[in-house]
Design an enzyme around this catalytic site. Structure first.
Site, PDB file in Angstrom:
ATOM      1  N   HIS A  81       1.018  -1.669   0.217  1.00 47.04           N
ATOM      2  CA  HIS A  81       0.032  -0.223   0.000  1.00 47.04           C
ATOM      3  C   HIS A  81       1.022   1.162  -0.014  1.00 47.04           C
ATOM      4  CE1 HIS A  81      -3.369  -2.319   0.965  1.00 47.04           C
ATOM      5  NE2 HIS A  81      -2.781  -3.000   2.013  1.00 47.04           N
TER       6      HIS A  81
HETATM    7  O1  RIB Z   1      -4.846   0.350   4.428  1.00 42.80           O
HETATM    8  C1  RIB Z   1      -3.692  -0.144   4.682  1.00 42.80           C
HETATM    9  C2  RIB Z   1      -2.436   1.143   5.223  1.00 42.80           C
HETATM   10  O2  RIB Z   1      -3.168   0.573   6.415  1.00 42.80           O
HETATM   11  C3  RIB Z   1      -1.362   1.214   5.472  1.00 42.80           C
HETATM   12  O3  RIB Z   1      -1.033   2.198   5.155  1.00 42.80           O
HETATM   13  C4  RIB Z   1      -1.448   0.177   5.866  1.00 42.80           C
HETATM   14  O4  RIB Z   1      -0.196   0.307   6.664  1.00 42.80           O
HETATM   15  C5  RIB Z   1      -1.924  -0.340   7.121  1.00 42.80           C
HETATM   16  O5  RIB Z   1      -1.345   1.197   8.015  1.00 42.80           O
END
Ligand code: RIB
Ligand code: CA
Length: 314
Positions: free
Chosen positions: A235
């Protein structure tokens, strides 16, 4: 000249990859931590351990332990008990700077006026408080690049992505602050991840890559258990990549706001991707686009580029 970037994060496995990537390709001038994947103490220790592992001398300021409204929801999540389970990282070789993350953000934005990209890859609590404390803060930033929200499905709820869900009020402040915003939402990050073969490539690399391979093996297992995924979504690095390598993520200008009150939809980012004409916008009183929202990634090329970056560490 390399882009100056400051990362506000909550390590977190994908946060760790984002830090390593930014340090290799950009001018990483600082790191701030925020509650999110785990407690502020744990995510701060995790961030310092990642910097120590890679020998990165970058100032880090610790931030908020709770969201703007209510208390931190302690979610036993995809990152394990410590927030960065899966490998034995070195103990931090340094402490955070004395300044609170909110003051550090303001100071760095002022020092690097007009040049600083702020990457927000955890809940936006620190950023929202900086916006409130210093009315000029948003205008001092070159851009805010966010991993958060989604134009489609959520992860923590059917419609909310975790970072925004952890502090919806803060996210709403951020999207309304007036700074140029680039948003990599769950709609693209959920399909942009490392698979088993990528993990094995990292496990065959140097010391840093091996630790990251062990971390991502753990994270991949959790994603498989929870979502049936065969990839570990990267992500956070999706918010960083466009400043080092263009052409891997496609964006659309879009108005984004955050639902604060819905019983089922609190924390949802409402992204208006309708192709309204100016007349249509006027008729419906639709706000101007306040963000560039990611709608597609060249996932395999992006991940190969990120894996090669981590392998380039000794
Ligand atoms: O939804 C994804 C996010 O949530 C990313 O930043 C991951 O690190 C989690 O914290
Ligand atoms: Ca994160």
């Amino acid at each position: 000249m390399r882009t100056k970037i400051l990362i506000d994060c909550d390590p977190g496995h994908d946060d760790a990859v984002a830090i390593l990537y930014a340090a290799k390709h950009l001018d990483l001038v600082g790191v701030t931590t925020c509650h999110g994947n785990n407690t502020i103490e744990n995510v701060t220790r995790n961030a310092l351990s990642v910097l120590t592992l890679a020998g990165l001398v970058v100032p880090l300021a610790q931030g908020c332990a709770d969201p703007l409204v209510g208390r931190k929801a302690l979610v036993v999540n995809a990152h394990g008990k410590s927030g960065l389970d899966g490998t034995d990282l070195p103990e931090p070789d340094r402490a955070p700077v004395a300044a609170h993350a909110v003051d550090f953000l303001i100071d760095m934005a002022s020092t690097h006026r007009g040049e600083l990209v702020l990457a927000v890859i955890g809940p936006a609590t620190n950023v929202a408080l900086a916006i409130k404390k210093e009315p000029r803060f948003a205008s001092w930033l070159r851009e805010i690049t966010v991993m958060g929200g989604s134009t489609a499905l959520g992860n923590i709820t059917p419609v909310a992505e975790y970072n925004v869900w952890c502090d919806p009020e803060a996210a709403a402040e951020m999207f309304a602050c007036g700074a140029p915003i680039r948003m990599a939402g769950y709609n693209v990050t959920s399909v942009t991840g490392t698979n088993e073969a990528d993990v094995n490539r990292l496990l065959g690399g140097g010391r840093v890559a091996r630790h990251m391979g062990e971390l991502l093996a753990f994270y991949l297992g959790k994603q498989r258990d929870r979502f049936g995924f065969d990839i570990a979504p990267m992500h956070d690095v999706c918010a960083i990549v466009p400043y080092a390598q263009e052409g891997l993520i496609e964006y659309r200008p879009c108005h984004v706001d955050v639902e604060l009150n819905g019983r089922l939809t609190r924390g949802m980012t409402v992204c208006d991707l309708r192709t309204l004409t100016p007349q249509g916008r006027a008729d419906r009183g639709v706000g101007e686009a306040n963000a560039l929202v990611a709608i597609r990634t060249e996932a395999r090329r992006l991940i190969d580029h990120v894996v090669a970056t981590v392998l380039s560490y000794s």
